[in-house]
Motif scaffolding. Structure first.
Motif, PDB file in Angstrom:
ATOM      1  N   GLU A   1       0.844  -1.197   0.000  1.00 23.43           N
ATOM      2  CA  GLU A   1       0.000   0.000   0.000  1.00 23.43           C
ATOM      3  C   GLU A   1       0.881   1.249   0.000  1.00 23.43           C
ATOM      4  O   GLU A   1       1.861   1.337   0.743  1.00 23.43           O
ATOM      5  CB  GLU A   1      -0.910   0.007   1.225  1.00 23.43           C
ATOM      6  N   GLY A   2       0.523   2.194  -0.846  1.00 25.04           N
ATOM      7  CA  GLY A   2       1.299   3.427  -0.964  1.00 25.04           C
ATOM      8  C   GLY A   2       2.187   3.454  -2.191  1.00 25.04           C
ATOM      9  O   GLY A   2       2.729   4.508  -2.540  1.00 25.04           O
ATOM     10  N   ALA A   3       2.342   2.314  -2.865  1.00 24.92           N
ATOM     11  CA  ALA A   3       3.177   2.286  -4.067  1.00 24.92           C
ATOM     12  C   ALA A   3       2.542   3.083  -5.200  1.00 24.92           C
ATOM     13  O   ALA A   3       3.243   3.614  -6.058  1.00 24.92           O
ATOM     14  CB  ALA A   3       3.421   0.845  -4.510  1.00 24.92           C
ATOM     15  N   PHE A   4       1.199   3.153  -5.219  1.00 20.65           N
ATOM     16  CA  PHE A   4       0.479   3.956  -6.202  1.00 20.65           C
ATOM     17  C   PHE A   4      -0.448   4.913  -5.464  1.00 20.65           C
ATOM     18  O   PHE A   4      -0.970   4.595  -4.380  1.00 20.65           O
ATOM     19  CB  PHE A   4      -0.347   3.076  -7.140  1.00 20.65           C
ATOM     20  N   ASP A   5      -0.675   6.075  -6.057  1.00 25.59           N
ATOM     21  CA  ASP A   5      -1.641   6.994  -5.474  1.00 25.59           C
ATOM     22  C   ASP A   5      -3.054   6.552  -5.841  1.00 25.59           C
ATOM     23  O   ASP A   5      -3.256   5.560  -6.552  1.00 25.59           O
ATOM     24  CB  ASP A   5      -1.376   8.430  -5.929  1.00 25.59           C
TER      25      ASP A   5
END
Length: 230
Positions: free
Chosen positions: A135-139
Motif C-alpha cells: 500500500e502506498g506504491a500507487f496513489d
C-alpha cells in the motif's frame, strides 16, 4: 527398408488410442468451479453499489484487498486447469474426431481463454497487492485505473470458453460426437453473450455463464455416453 522398420514407422504415425471411458473431463468441472469462485464469489466490486451512481476514485478504499488476493490465487489455478483440460482434449478427443474442425477449435479456444484470464486475474492480484502489502506504491488515481481494468478484466477472458461452447454445439447437434443434451444445454450460455454484446456492447457476460457451462458440460462428458469419451 525392412518390413519391421516400415511397420514400426507406420505405428508411430498413428494417433495413440484411448482406452475406455476417461475421467479427464473432470478437469473441466474443476475449472468451472474455479471460474465461479475466482470471478463471481471473489468479485471485487463493492457491495451495495447503486448502478445510477457513477464510480469515483474513492471507490478504491471500499475494495477488499483480501478478496483481490484470493481471486488471483484461485484464478491462476483455474488458468492452469483450463490448459490441462485443453491438452487432455487434444489427447483423448482429437484422435476420435479426425474429420471434425470443431473438435480442434475447443482446445484452441480454451488456451485463448487461459491466456486472456492470466491478465484478468493478474490485474486483480495487482490491485490486492497495491492496496495491501505494498500500500502506498500507487496513489489513488493509479489504483483507480487498476480498478477500472478489473471492472471486466476477469470476465472478458472467458470469451474463449464461449467459443468452445459453440464448437461443442456443432459437435453435438451436427456431427453427433457428443450427447445431444449437452449440445442443447451449451446453447444457453452462448445466447446471452451474443445478445448483450449486440445490444449493449457489454463484454463481460462470458465470465458470468462460463463456469456453470464448464461444470455441467464436462460432467456430462465424464459420466454420460458421448461417443468421444466411451
Amino acid at each position: 527398408m525392412s518390413t519391421s522398420t516400415t511397420t514400426h514407422a507406420r505405428a508411430e504415425a498413428q494417433p495413440a488410442p484411448t482406452v475406455g471411458r476417461g475421467r479427464w473431463p473432470l478437469l473441466g468441472v474443476a475449472a468451472g468451479v474455479g471460474a465461479i469462485v475466482a470471478t463471481l464469489a471473489l468479485d471485487i466490486h463493492p457491495t451495495g453499489w447503486d448502478i445510477d451512481t457513477p464510480y469515483s476514485q474513492a471507490v478504491v478504499d471500499e475494495v477488499s484487498s483480501g478478496k483481490a488476493h484470493a481471486s488471483v490465487i484461485v484464478g491462476y489455478l483455474t488458468v492452469g486447469l483450463l490448459l490441462f483440460l485443453a491438452a487432455a482434449w487434444r489427447r483423448h478427443v482429437e484422435p476420435r474426431a479426425l474429420a471434425s474442425t470443431a473438435a480442434r477449435v475447443v482446445p484452441l479456444a480454451l488456451t485463448a481463454a487461459a491466456g486472456a484470464l492470466s491478465l484478468g486475474y493478474g490485474w486483480r492480484g495487482a490491485f490486492g497487492l497495491y492496496t495491501g502489502s505494498e500500500e502506498g506504491a500507487f496513489d489513488t488515481e493509479g489504483l483507480y485505473i487498476l480498478f477500472v481494468l478489473n471492472d471486466f478484466g476477469a470476465y472478458i477472458g472467458y470469451l474463449g470458453v464461449t467459443v468452445a461452447a459453440v464448437a461443442v454445439v456443432w459437435m453435438s447437434l451436427r456431427e453427433r460426437l457428443i450427447s445431444r443434451w449437452i449440445g442443447i444445454f451449451s446453447i444457453l450460455p452462448i445466447l446471452p453473450v451474443v445478445i448483450t454484446v449486440a445490444a449493449f456492447g457489454l463484454p463481460g457476460f462470458p465470465g458470468v455463464a462460463s463456469g456453470l457451462w464448464l461444470i455441467v458440460a464436462f460432467a456430462g462428458l465424464a459420466f454420460g455416453r458421448s461417443p468421444i469419451n466411451r
